[in-house]
Design an enzyme around this catalytic site. Sequence first.
Site, PDB file in Angstrom:
ATOM      1  N   ALA A   1       0.832  -1.209   0.000  1.00  0.00           N
ATOM      2  CA  ALA A   1       0.000   0.000   0.000  1.00  0.00           C
ATOM      3  C   ALA A   1       0.868   1.261   0.000  1.00  0.00           C
ATOM      4  O   ALA A   1       0.592   2.221  -0.725  1.00  0.00           O
ATOM      5  CB  ALA A   1      -0.911  -0.002   1.220  1.00  0.00           C
TER       6      ALA A   1
ATOM      7  N   ASP B   1       2.314   1.674  -3.450  1.00  0.00           N
ATOM      8  CA  ASP B   1       1.295   2.172  -4.379  1.00  0.00           C
ATOM      9  C   ASP B   1       1.049   3.659  -4.195  1.00  0.00           C
ATOM     10  O   ASP B   1       0.859   4.391  -5.169  1.00  0.00           O
ATOM     11  CB  ASP B   1      -0.025   1.408  -4.180  1.00  0.00           C
ATOM     12  CG  ASP B   1       0.083  -0.013  -4.697  1.00  0.00           C
ATOM     13  OD1 ASP B   1       1.041  -0.291  -5.452  1.00  0.00           O
ATOM     14  OD2 ASP B   1      -0.769  -0.839  -4.333  1.00  0.00           O
TER      15      ASP B   1
ATOM     16  N   SER C   1      28.903 -17.152 -28.596  1.00  0.00           N
ATOM     17  CA  SER C   1      28.132 -18.377 -28.383  1.00  0.00           C
ATOM     18  C   SER C   1      28.949 -19.318 -27.499  1.00  0.00           C
ATOM     19  O   SER C   1      30.107 -19.052 -27.193  1.00  0.00           O
ATOM     20  CB  SER C   1      27.786 -19.026 -29.716  1.00  0.00           C
ATOM     21  OG  SER C   1      28.972 -19.340 -30.398  1.00  0.00           O
ATOM     22  N   LEU C   2      28.334 -20.395 -27.113  1.00  0.00           N
ATOM     23  CA  LEU C   2      28.956 -21.302 -26.141  1.00  0.00           C
ATOM     24  C   LEU C   2      29.139 -22.678 -26.757  1.00  0.00           C
ATOM     25  O   LEU C   2      28.214 -23.206 -27.361  1.00  0.00           O
ATOM     26  CB  LEU C   2      28.014 -21.464 -24.949  1.00  0.00           C
ATOM     27  CG  LEU C   2      28.165 -20.529 -23.771  1.00  0.00           C
ATOM     28  CD1 LEU C   2      27.050 -20.795 -22.773  1.00  0.00           C
ATOM     29  CD2 LEU C   2      29.510 -20.734 -23.104  1.00  0.00           C
TER      30      LEU C   2
ATOM     31  N   GLU D   1      28.137 -21.731 -13.307  1.00  0.00           N
ATOM     32  CA  GLU D   1      26.858 -21.018 -13.315  1.00  0.00           C
ATOM     33  C   GLU D   1      25.784 -21.945 -13.865  1.00  0.00           C
ATOM     34  O   GLU D   1      25.985 -22.556 -14.909  1.00  0.00           O
ATOM     35  CB  GLU D   1      26.951 -19.779 -14.219  1.00  0.00           C
ATOM     36  CG  GLU D   1      28.086 -18.844 -13.851  1.00  0.00           C
ATOM     37  CD  GLU D   1      28.185 -17.633 -14.799  1.00  0.00           C
ATOM     38  OE1 GLU D   1      27.356 -17.498 -15.711  1.00  0.00           O
ATOM     39  OE2 GLU D   1      29.112 -16.830 -14.591  1.00  0.00           O
TER      40      GLU D   1
ATOM     41  N   LYS E   1      22.995 -23.056 -16.152  1.00  0.00           N
ATOM     42  CA  LYS E   1      22.664 -22.521 -17.473  1.00  0.00           C
ATOM     43  C   LYS E   1      21.151 -22.359 -17.548  1.00  0.00           C
ATOM     44  O   LYS E   1      20.406 -23.325 -17.687  1.00  0.00           O
ATOM     45  CB  LYS E   1      23.154 -23.455 -18.579  1.00  0.00           C
ATOM     46  CG  LYS E   1      22.924 -22.897 -19.962  1.00  0.00           C
ATOM     47  CD  LYS E   1      23.731 -23.634 -21.006  1.00  0.00           C
ATOM     48  CE  LYS E   1      23.615 -22.954 -22.352  1.00  0.00           C
ATOM     49  NZ  LYS E   1      22.229 -22.960 -22.867  1.00  0.00           N
TER      50      LYS E   1
ATOM     51  N   ASP F   1      17.549 -21.693 -18.796  1.00  0.00           N
ATOM     52  CA  ASP F   1      16.927 -21.988 -20.078  1.00  0.00           C
ATOM     53  C   ASP F   1      15.950 -20.872 -20.427  1.00  0.00           C
ATOM     54  O   ASP F   1      14.758 -20.951 -20.156  1.00  0.00           O
ATOM     55  CB  ASP F   1      16.198 -23.337 -19.986  1.00  0.00           C
ATOM     56  CG  ASP F   1      15.911 -23.911 -21.355  1.00  0.00           C
ATOM     57  OD1 ASP F   1      16.376 -23.329 -22.357  1.00  0.00           O
ATOM     58  OD2 ASP F   1      15.218 -24.940 -21.411  1.00  0.00           O
TER      59      ASP F   1
ATOM     60  N   GLU G   1      20.156 -13.518 -19.018  1.00  0.00           N
ATOM     61  CA  GLU G   1      19.138 -14.413 -19.542  1.00  0.00           C
ATOM     62  C   GLU G   1      17.781 -14.023 -18.958  1.00  0.00           C
ATOM     63  O   GLU G   1      17.638 -13.897 -17.745  1.00  0.00           O
ATOM     64  CB  GLU G   1      19.513 -15.848 -19.123  1.00  0.00           C
ATOM     65  CG  GLU G   1      18.889 -16.921 -19.914  1.00  0.00           C
ATOM     66  CD  GLU G   1      19.656 -17.314 -21.182  1.00  0.00           C
ATOM     67  OE1 GLU G   1      20.710 -16.696 -21.497  1.00  0.00           O
ATOM     68  OE2 GLU G   1      19.181 -18.227 -21.863  1.00  0.00           O
TER      69      GLU G   1
ATOM     70  N   TYR H   1      24.927 -12.213 -16.060  1.00  0.00           N
ATOM     71  CA  TYR H   1      26.148 -12.986 -15.835  1.00  0.00           C
ATOM     72  C   TYR H   1      27.376 -12.421 -16.522  1.00  0.00           C
ATOM     73  O   TYR H   1      28.458 -12.996 -16.411  1.00  0.00           O
ATOM     74  CB  TYR H   1      25.948 -14.441 -16.254  1.00  0.00           C
ATOM     75  CG  TYR H   1      25.441 -14.610 -17.675  1.00  0.00           C
ATOM     76  CD1 TYR H   1      26.272 -14.347 -18.758  1.00  0.00           C
ATOM     77  CD2 TYR H   1      24.135 -15.015 -17.924  1.00  0.00           C
ATOM     78  CE1 TYR H   1      25.816 -14.486 -20.064  1.00  0.00           C
ATOM     79  CE2 TYR H   1      23.668 -15.160 -19.214  1.00  0.00           C
ATOM     80  CZ  TYR H   1      24.508 -14.891 -20.285  1.00  0.00           C
ATOM     81  OH  TYR H   1      24.056 -15.017 -21.560  1.00  0.00           O
TER      82      TYR H   1
ATOM     83  N   LYS I   1      25.763 -29.757 -20.891  1.00  0.00           N
ATOM     84  CA  LYS I   1      24.315 -29.858 -20.983  1.00  0.00           C
ATOM     85  C   LYS I   1      23.789 -31.030 -20.154  1.00  0.00           C
ATOM     86  O   LYS I   1      24.441 -32.066 -20.044  1.00  0.00           O
ATOM     87  CB  LYS I   1      23.898 -30.059 -22.452  1.00  0.00           C
ATOM     88  CG  LYS I   1      24.304 -28.906 -23.361  1.00  0.00           C
ATOM     89  CD  LYS I   1      23.600 -27.613 -23.024  1.00  0.00           C
ATOM     90  CE  LYS I   1      22.249 -27.450 -23.682  1.00  0.00           C
ATOM     91  NZ  LYS I   1      22.274 -27.247 -25.121  1.00  0.00           N
TER      92      LYS I   1
ATOM     93  N   CYS J   1     -10.390 -56.168 -11.683  1.00  0.00           N
ATOM     94  CA  CYS J   1      -8.955 -55.995 -11.446  1.00  0.00           C
ATOM     95  C   CYS J   1      -8.152 -56.931 -12.357  1.00  0.00           C
ATOM     96  O   CYS J   1      -8.424 -58.134 -12.395  1.00  0.00           O
ATOM     97  CB  CYS J   1      -8.650 -56.308  -9.977  1.00  0.00           C
ATOM     98  SG  CYS J   1      -6.883 -56.363  -9.630  1.00  0.00           S
TER      99      CYS J   1
ATOM    100  N   CYS K   1      -6.483 -59.687  -9.775  1.00  0.00           N
ATOM    101  CA  CYS K   1      -7.244 -60.656  -8.984  1.00  0.00           C
ATOM    102  C   CYS K   1      -8.683 -60.839  -9.464  1.00  0.00           C
ATOM    103  O   CYS K   1      -9.377 -61.712  -8.966  1.00  0.00           O
ATOM    104  CB  CYS K   1      -7.237 -60.250  -7.511  1.00  0.00           C
ATOM    105  SG  CYS K   1      -8.235 -58.794  -7.162  1.00  0.00           S
TER     106      CYS K   1
ATOM    107  N   CYS L   1      -9.271 -51.377  -7.172  1.00  0.00           N
ATOM    108  CA  CYS L   1      -9.578 -52.797  -7.042  1.00  0.00           C
ATOM    109  C   CYS L   1     -10.119 -52.994  -5.629  1.00  0.00           C
ATOM    110  O   CYS L   1      -9.554 -52.487  -4.666  1.00  0.00           O
ATOM    111  CB  CYS L   1      -8.302 -53.614  -7.250  1.00  0.00           C
ATOM    112  SG  CYS L   1      -8.336 -55.239  -6.466  1.00  0.00           S
TER     113      CYS L   1
ATOM    114  N   CYS M   1      -6.004 -59.571  -3.164  1.00  0.00           N
ATOM    115  CA  CYS M   1      -5.368 -59.239  -4.440  1.00  0.00           C
ATOM    116  C   CYS M   1      -3.850 -59.351  -4.309  1.00  0.00           C
ATOM    117  O   CYS M   1      -3.238 -58.701  -3.462  1.00  0.00           O
ATOM    118  CB  CYS M   1      -5.755 -57.827  -4.868  1.00  0.00           C
ATOM    119  SG  CYS M   1      -4.945 -57.302  -6.387  1.00  0.00           S
TER     120      CYS M   1
HETATM  121  O1  D41 Z   1      22.643 -18.970 -17.948  1.00  0.00           O
HETATM  122  C1  D41 Z   1      22.914 -18.916 -19.132  1.00  0.00           C
HETATM  123  N1  D41 Z   1      22.010 -19.297 -20.018  1.00  0.00           N
HETATM  124  C2  D41 Z   1      24.256 -18.445 -19.606  1.00  0.00           C
HETATM  125  C3  D41 Z   1      24.472 -18.230 -20.952  1.00  0.00           C
HETATM  126  C4  D41 Z   1      25.308 -18.192 -18.682  1.00  0.00           C
HETATM  127  N2  D41 Z   1      25.138 -18.364 -17.344  1.00  0.00           N
HETATM  128  N3  D41 Z   1      26.511 -17.764 -19.140  1.00  0.00           N
HETATM  129  C5  D41 Z   1      26.728 -17.561 -20.465  1.00  0.00           C
HETATM  130  N4  D41 Z   1      27.949 -17.134 -20.855  1.00  0.00           N
HETATM  131  C6  D41 Z   1      28.211 -16.918 -22.130  1.00  0.00           C
HETATM  132  C7  D41 Z   1      29.581 -16.467 -22.534  1.00  0.00           C
HETATM  133  C8  D41 Z   1      30.628 -17.253 -21.813  1.00  0.00           C
HETATM  134  C9  D41 Z   1      29.795 -16.630 -24.013  1.00  0.00           C
HETATM  135  C10 D41 Z   1      29.700 -15.033 -22.169  1.00  0.00           C
HETATM  136  C11 D41 Z   1      25.710 -17.780 -21.431  1.00  0.00           C
HETATM  137  C12 D41 Z   1      26.041 -17.521 -22.789  1.00  0.00           C
HETATM  138  N5  D41 Z   1      27.291 -17.112 -23.109  1.00  0.00           N
HETATM  139  C13 D41 Z   1      25.128 -17.688 -23.909  1.00  0.00           C
HETATM  140  N6  D41 Z   1      23.817 -17.698 -23.877  1.00  0.00           N
HETATM  141  C14 D41 Z   1      23.360 -17.848 -25.109  1.00  0.00           C
HETATM  142  C15 D41 Z   1      24.389 -17.931 -25.962  1.00  0.00           C
HETATM  143  C16 D41 Z   1      25.522 -17.818 -25.232  1.00  0.00           C
END
Ligand code: D41
Length: 672
Positions: free
Chosen positions: A33, A36, A81-82, A114, A116, A118, A174, A226, A315, A409, A412, A427, A433
């Site tokens: 409250a 707000d 990319s990773l 860390e 990852k 989704d 993310e 991150y 993964k 059943c 039995c 049953c 049974c």
């Molecule tokens: O939590 C994640 N999805 C995550 C993605 C993370 N914790 N660290 C990440 N670090 C990187 C780098 C090392 C390349 C800076 C990432 C990603 N990349 C990432 N997410 C999508 C493509 C790359």
Amino acid sequence: MKTPAERAAELHDLLHEHSHRYYVLDDPSVSDAEYDSLFRELQVLESEHPELLTPDSPTQRVGAAPQEGFGTVRHAAPMLSLANAFSQEELGEFDRRVRERLERDDAPVCYVAEPKIDGLAISLRYENGVFVQGATRGDGQSGENVTDNLRTIDMIPLRLRTDDPPAVFEARGEVFMSHQAFRALNESMSAAGKAAFVNPRNAAAGSLRQLDSRKTAQRRLSINLYGLGELQGMEIPATQMQVLQMLQEVGFPVNREIRLCEGIDACFAFYEAILQRRATLGYDIDGVVFKVDSLAEQRELGFVSRAPRWAIAQKFPAEEATTTIDSVEFQVGRTGALTPVARLAPVFVGGVTVSNATLHNMDEIGRKDIRIGDTVVVRRAGDVIPEVARVILDKRRRGARRIKLPRTCPVCGSPVINADDEVKARCTGGLQCAAQRREAIKHFASRRAMDIDGLGDKLVEQLADAGLIETVADLYTLEAAQLQSLPRMGEKSASNLIDAIDASRETTLARFIFALGIRDIGESGAALLAAQFGSLDALMQADEAELTSIDDIGPIAASSIRAFFANPDNRAVVDALLASGIRFPTTDSVHTVSSLAGNTYVLTGTLAAFSRDEAKQRLQRRGAKVSGSVSGKTTAVFAGESPGSKVTRAESLGVPVLDEAALLELIGSPDE
Ligand code: D41
């Protein structure tokens, strides 16, 4: 008297501070409250003085007018990319390559682990401390401008929390949706007659790509940061841990599971531990990202194409896979409940080959419209039983058959009843049974019941198949010589089992009541009954009124207890068990096991000695209730490390807040 500009600046500060505490620290400092009322004051001020309205105003999170489409944003520093590792060996090779390039020989490298998340990778740009632009990752070089949508996410600071903001500050992270927000969203989607989202990732993507940011504002998106992008006017930290620390200091949410791991073995251990806890995190993760901690070492390692050599994503095994249903059988549980189980064409999912999946009950089959012959998505998350998540209707063949509930059943032949108020058909055979008898024995022997060491589900099946046991009472007349006829049962294991069965004769009343497997009576119910009645005789003679007079024993449980002891087959088994020498020597058990009856506790924060779940079970085993929220009825709150807002709430209600040591006093340490 303050000028409107001064008051607006003050309101900005207050509202930014409050929302940071609420959304990022999970530790609110004012009531909804009060928040707000400050918020409305600022809205009025801004409508009277439009020149005071700035893009970083807390009022600007509600969303802006719809756009035609998203513009494109070129990332000042590319979003990399990773590379992926799918096994422990591959992770080991990654570490070997890193050590080789750094010429570290056998000296361990420090990695940051860390989870990852989704979700969707995004970049946030701040100029002179003010949020000016947010973009999706896109192809890593340029992405979509989703600034208006990101601005609606309460966890994103519209202004950096620093007195001396750098000229340019880019944070990478993310965007995701928590399980809770996902469930709530899908409930409201189906209430509105719209199709539900398949998973939280799709829901987050759909929400972030809304052209009408007022709609995004209705969705509860979360974000974790991150990494850094372009930086101007400030020093780059020396390690990834310091990067995370700095992100946190300027007001960003950073994942709380992140840990520093010295050497690759610590990384393996982190992976295994988080995989175990995956289902309890409250959001989806699809693996672990390991990053070399030292930024100097990162620079030394460099990149291959667009992926850094200093990071890798390990993964998790996929949790979903597609297969077909060959047939459906009905399994009979301990209390007679019939569970439909799909026999599948074997498929690799969640790290194991799955050939059966539960269909739960007939209602669920109807809701998902599952038929024999269908192509389906099976899901196996963590240790849970694989289930059929959904049917791929496009692939339904003409011959697909509907699933029918049997009238009798399958084990039995007793009639199956399907009471209106219950989801599961049953049953009616009871101990007549064979399936119910077998399940009763498995339950009886299990760790939390009679705790017969070495007598697991498989062995119970073998003993029953060999005709050596029919009811739980037969366990106590088994002889070592009989056991040795079983496959893989040597002299030693046979005598160990006999000893374990023998040892179980001396138990507690609470365990024994639980072990009987009375419908609707779980571990804490059994503990309550043991404490209240003190003897089996007293319990067997209790009428429904006496039973329901106990707190937490409702009319349904009471009638299940009466029905159990009124059944002559059950009575015969109980008599045989007592005749075979089962005793409850320790009244102590009754005492300690139920000593917390009537108390309600709340657990918050991280405990050192236990997971919260374990602590909860231990409290419940002692008869206490464990609740998720603090109220005037709460006996006490146990706070571990970095507790949440529950502590504040407890304090405001005058509920005692106790530490872990006090909790251990009540429930003992892990090895007790
Ligand atoms: O939590 C994640 N999805 C995550 C993605 C993370 N914790 N660290 C990440 N670090 C990187 C780098 C090392 C390349 C800076 C990432 C990603 N990349 C990432 N997410 C999508 C493509 C790359």
